[in-house]
Write an enzyme that holds these catalytic residues in place. Structure first.
Site, PDB file in Angstrom:
ATOM      1  N   CYS A   1      14.674  47.045 -56.740  1.00 45.66           N
ATOM      2  CA  CYS A   1      14.126  46.547 -58.012  1.00 45.66           C
ATOM      3  C   CYS A   1      15.153  46.748 -59.131  1.00 45.66           C
ATOM      4  CB  CYS A   1      12.823  47.263 -58.362  1.00 45.66           C
ATOM      5  SG  CYS A   1      11.560  47.065 -57.099  1.00 45.66           S
TER       6      CYS A   1
ATOM      7  N   CYS B   1      16.112  54.663 -52.394  1.00 39.01           N
ATOM      8  CA  CYS B   1      15.146  53.611 -52.083  1.00 39.01           C
ATOM      9  C   CYS B   1      15.916  52.350 -51.736  1.00 39.01           C
ATOM     10  CB  CYS B   1      14.267  53.348 -53.318  1.00 39.01           C
ATOM     11  SG  CYS B   1      12.967  52.111 -53.043  1.00 39.01           S
TER      12      CYS B   1
ATOM     13  N   ASN C   1      11.421  52.142 -69.044  1.00 42.79           N
ATOM     14  CA  ASN C   1      12.399  53.101 -69.527  1.00 42.79           C
ATOM     15  C   ASN C   1      13.755  52.445 -69.301  1.00 42.79           C
ATOM     16  OD1 ASN C   1      10.500  55.038 -70.054  1.00 42.79           O
ATOM     17  ND2 ASN C   1      10.974  56.296 -68.282  1.00 42.79           N
TER      18      ASN C   1
ATOM     19  N   CYS D   1       4.172  63.885 -59.791  1.00 43.40           N
ATOM     20  CA  CYS D   1       4.680  62.631 -59.244  1.00 43.40           C
ATOM     21  C   CYS D   1       5.761  63.009 -58.246  1.00 43.40           C
ATOM     22  CB  CYS D   1       5.245  61.796 -60.395  1.00 43.40           C
ATOM     23  SG  CYS D   1       6.079  60.317 -59.852  1.00 43.40           S
TER      24      CYS D   1
ATOM     25  N   CYS E   1      11.705  57.022 -62.640  1.00 39.29           N
ATOM     26  CA  CYS E   1      12.134  57.133 -61.245  1.00 39.29           C
ATOM     27  C   CYS E   1      13.626  57.220 -61.049  1.00 39.29           C
ATOM     28  CB  CYS E   1      11.740  55.873 -60.493  1.00 39.29           C
ATOM     29  SG  CYS E   1      10.048  55.738 -60.215  1.00 39.29           S
TER      30      CYS E   1
ATOM     31  N   SER F   1       1.624  54.383 -54.769  1.00 43.60           N
ATOM     32  CA  SER F   1       2.142  53.187 -55.443  1.00 43.60           C
ATOM     33  C   SER F   1       3.118  52.444 -54.534  1.00 43.60           C
ATOM     34  CB  SER F   1       2.847  53.621 -56.737  1.00 43.60           C
ATOM     35  OG  SER F   1       3.402  52.508 -57.391  1.00 43.60           O
TER      36      SER F   1
ATOM     37  N   SER G   1       2.827  47.587 -57.643  1.00 47.02           N
ATOM     38  CA  SER G   1       3.779  47.217 -58.689  1.00 47.02           C
ATOM     39  C   SER G   1       3.939  45.706 -58.672  1.00 47.02           C
ATOM     40  CB  SER G   1       5.126  47.901 -58.419  1.00 47.02           C
ATOM     41  OG  SER G   1       4.950  49.290 -58.406  1.00 47.02           O
ATOM     42  N   LEU G   2       3.245  45.056 -59.582  1.00 41.05           N
ATOM     43  CA  LEU G   2       3.249  43.597 -59.602  1.00 41.05           C
ATOM     44  C   LEU G   2       4.397  43.095 -60.482  1.00 41.05           C
ATOM     45  CD1 LEU G   2       1.529  41.409 -58.273  1.00 41.05           C
ATOM     46  CD2 LEU G   2       0.131  41.325 -60.339  1.00 41.05           C
ATOM     47  N   HIS G   3       4.384  43.525 -61.731  1.00 41.99           N
ATOM     48  CA  HIS G   3       5.481  43.291 -62.673  1.00 41.99           C
ATOM     49  C   HIS G   3       5.762  41.827 -63.013  1.00 41.99           C
ATOM     50  CE1 HIS G   3       5.900  47.486 -62.155  1.00 41.99           C
ATOM     51  NE2 HIS G   3       6.873  47.527 -61.285  1.00 41.99           N
TER      52      HIS G   3
ATOM     53  N   CYS H   1      15.021  49.739 -61.781  1.00 42.19           N
ATOM     54  CA  CYS H   1      14.757  51.076 -61.257  1.00 42.19           C
ATOM     55  C   CYS H   1      16.033  51.808 -60.871  1.00 42.19           C
ATOM     56  CB  CYS H   1      13.840  50.963 -60.043  1.00 42.19           C
ATOM     57  SG  CYS H   1      13.419  52.549 -59.326  1.00 42.19           S
TER      58      CYS H   1
ATOM     59  N   GLY I   1      11.558  56.181 -53.973  1.00 46.75           N
ATOM     60  CA  GLY I   1      11.207  55.727 -52.634  1.00 46.75           C
ATOM     61  C   GLY I   1      10.025  54.801 -52.605  1.00 46.75           C
ATOM     62  N   GLU I   2       9.911  54.083 -51.486  1.00 49.96           N
ATOM     63  CA  GLU I   2       8.781  53.181 -51.285  1.00 49.96           C
ATOM     64  C   GLU I   2       7.898  53.813 -50.195  1.00 49.96           C
ATOM     65  OE1 GLU I   2       7.097  50.574 -52.403  1.00 49.96           O
ATOM     66  OE2 GLU I   2       5.904  50.753 -50.580  1.00 49.96           O
TER      67      GLU I   2
ATOM     68  N   GLU J   1      13.654  64.470 -56.873  1.00 51.49           N
ATOM     69  CA  GLU J   1      13.110  64.927 -58.147  1.00 51.49           C
ATOM     70  C   GLU J   1      11.601  64.738 -58.161  1.00 51.49           C
ATOM     71  OE1 GLU J   1      14.035  61.687 -61.221  1.00 51.49           O
ATOM     72  OE2 GLU J   1      15.681  61.591 -59.795  1.00 51.49           O
TER      73      GLU J   1
HETATM   74  N1  SAH Z   1       8.204  52.094 -54.633  1.00 59.27           N
HETATM   75  C1  SAH Z   1       6.926  52.306 -55.237  1.00 59.27           C
HETATM   76  C2  SAH Z   1       6.763  53.642 -55.923  1.00 59.27           C
HETATM   77  C3  SAH Z   1       7.897  54.183 -56.744  1.00 59.27           C
HETATM   78  S1  SAH Z   1       8.219  53.380 -58.264  1.00 59.27           S
HETATM   79  C4  SAH Z   1       6.584  51.144 -56.159  1.00 59.27           C
HETATM   80  O1  SAH Z   1       7.395  50.251 -56.307  1.00 59.27           O
HETATM   81  O2  SAH Z   1       5.476  51.103 -56.682  1.00 59.27           O
HETATM   82  C5  SAH Z   1       6.876  53.808 -59.306  1.00 59.27           C
HETATM   83  C6  SAH Z   1       6.668  52.839 -60.449  1.00 59.27           C
HETATM   84  O3  SAH Z   1       7.672  52.995 -61.471  1.00 59.27           O
HETATM   85  C7  SAH Z   1       6.737  51.399 -60.017  1.00 59.27           C
HETATM   86  O4  SAH Z   1       5.722  50.654 -60.633  1.00 59.27           O
HETATM   87  C8  SAH Z   1       8.094  50.988 -60.504  1.00 59.27           C
HETATM   88  O5  SAH Z   1       8.212  49.616 -60.587  1.00 59.27           O
HETATM   89  C9  SAH Z   1       8.174  51.723 -61.817  1.00 59.27           C
HETATM   90  N2  SAH Z   1       9.505  51.845 -62.398  1.00 59.27           N
HETATM   91  C10 SAH Z   1      10.696  51.953 -61.775  1.00 59.27           C
HETATM   92  N3  SAH Z   1      11.706  52.024 -62.659  1.00 59.27           N
HETATM   93  C11 SAH Z   1      11.164  51.983 -63.873  1.00 59.27           C
HETATM   94  C12 SAH Z   1      11.687  52.009 -65.201  1.00 59.27           C
HETATM   95  N4  SAH Z   1      13.006  52.079 -65.437  1.00 59.27           N
HETATM   96  N5  SAH Z   1      10.816  51.943 -66.226  1.00 59.27           N
HETATM   97  C13 SAH Z   1       9.485  51.868 -65.992  1.00 59.27           C
HETATM   98  N6  SAH Z   1       8.940  51.848 -64.779  1.00 59.27           N
HETATM   99  C14 SAH Z   1       9.758  51.892 -63.722  1.00 59.27           C
END
Ligand code: SAH
Length: 345
Positions: free
Chosen positions: A114, A110, A288, A103, A331, A189, A212-214, A117, A157-158, A90
């Site tokens: 996480c 993936c 989300n 995007c 994603c 990213s 993506s630190l989070h 995700c 994907g990463e 997608e």
């Molecule tokens: N694998 C890479 C790129 C894809 S994810 C990464 O981890 O950065 C792109 C971004 O969307 C990342 O910051 C990821 O953590 C975030 N993301 C994934 N699922 C999400 C969700 N349900 N709500 C908000 N952000 C999300």
């Protein structure tokens, strides 16, 4: 048969040479392809004999549109594409005043795992080739009838788990003989694969890196991101500084806010301490919510409060615009829900 979109100009020139044809034909073929002519037959300045050779060795791998969703809330579109082997990917198109952004996905699924995700739920099926990444842009441009000027590698994907293909994609997408999109208009990213960030820094491109630190502590990060067991936040900060020094580019840290997991005042203070003085910017993303887990998004007040703490500590911060919430634009959500529907049939 080879997907011609996986080749750069040099490689197609070589092929021409090996096949006894003039090398300049390579540029002519690419000019057609990147002007949305996807049938060798229609390439008027290419002689019949060359066309036949091209047809026997190559195909032009443009995905098929399976579903299209348009957000009613804003100018966001989401496309579900089928690849030649039937796998689904997608991508999301966002229309801004300053141009169109896309995007794109870098893998089918993936394997980073996480928690918040949707892309990772069925695991990683396979890597996308450079041409399959390019084709998402090409097909989308064709569908919207406009050029795309910004690309973010933030779909499923990463990217750094598919490093070589992503690097080749970057080469072709930025090339004047390819899609000719400037490096500064591209963001990649990563969930923080430290050795690959280092390798990427050493290539020294003018691409925006988003990490993506989070979380601001390893303990909290490990609760939602398995990769945190492999690389510590301290290592990520070190390599981030290395990237900034090498490229002189401002780095983006993505911070997905999850209710009661990482959105307290203390979390914001810790994050400020971690990033203070760095050439960086924090992008807060209220998550989300997805059906497959119970994680909840932070309240509006909480998000605002979190932002304020960072600002008070002189950390640059924005809140990601919520785009396409009504079309499962996060994603992997669309691919998941589509696969689910098909399974129920
Ligand atoms: N694998 C890479 C790129 C894809 S994810 C990464 O981890 O950065 C792109 C971004 O969307 C990342 O910051 C990821 O953590 C975030 N993301 C994934 N699922 C999400 C969700 N349900 N709500 C908000 N952000 C999300």
């Amino acid at each position: 048969m080879i997907n011609i979109l996986d080749l750069n100009l040099l490689e197609l020139k070589k092929w021409m040479k090996i096949n006894g044809e003039s090398e300049f034909r390579a540029k002519q073929v690419f000019d057609w392809i990147y002007k949305d002519v996807w049938d060798f037959e229609d390439m008027n300045n290419i002689p019949k004999g060359v066309k036949e050779k091209l047809q026997s060795d190559f195909h032009i791998g443009i995905p098929k549109l399976v579903e299209e969703y348009s957000s009613k809330l804003n100018d966001t579109k989401k496309y579900l594409f089928a690849l030649e082997d039937g796998n689904l990917i997608e991508c999301v198109i966002m229309k801004y005043k300053h141009g169109n952004s896309i995007c794109i996905s870098t893998q089918v699924g993936c394997r980073m795992g996480c928690k918040f995700c949707a892309s990772t739920i069925g695991g990683m099926i396979r890597n996308l080739s450079p041409g399959e990444m390019l084709a998402q842009i090409m097909k989308s441009q064709h569908l919207i009838g406009e050029r795309i000027s910004n690309v973010v590698l933030m779909g499923s994907g990463e990217p750094f788990d598919n490093f070589d293909n992503v690097m080749k994609f970057l080469e072709i997408v930025t090339s004047g003989n390819g899609l000719n999109i400037g490096q500064r208009h591209i963001t990649i990213s990563t969930c923080g694969i430290v050795p690959k960030i280092k390798e990427f820094a050493d290539i020294n491109l003018q691409i925006t890196l988003a990490i993506s630190l989070h979380a601001a502590t390893d303990e909290i990060r490990m609760k939602s991101m398995p990769i945190a067991n492999k690389y510590s936040i301290a290592e990520i900060i070190d390599v981030s500084k290395y990237y900034i020094n090498k490229t002189n580019r401002r780095l983006t840290f993505e911070y997905a806010l999850v209710k009661d997991l990482n959105d307290s005042r203390l979390d914001a203070e810790n994050l400020s301490n971690l990033l203070s003085g760095m050439l960086c910017h924090v992008n807060l993303i209220p998550i989300n919510e997805i059906k497959e887990n119970e994680l909840k998004t932070s309240s509006k007040d909480n998000v605002a409060e979190f932002k304020k703490v960072l600002e008070n500590n002189n950390v640059q911060v924005t809140i990601r615009r919520e785009m396409g919430l009504d079309i499962n634009a996060a994603c992997g959500q669309l691919r998941r829900s589509y696969i689910k529907c098909e399974e129920l049939k």
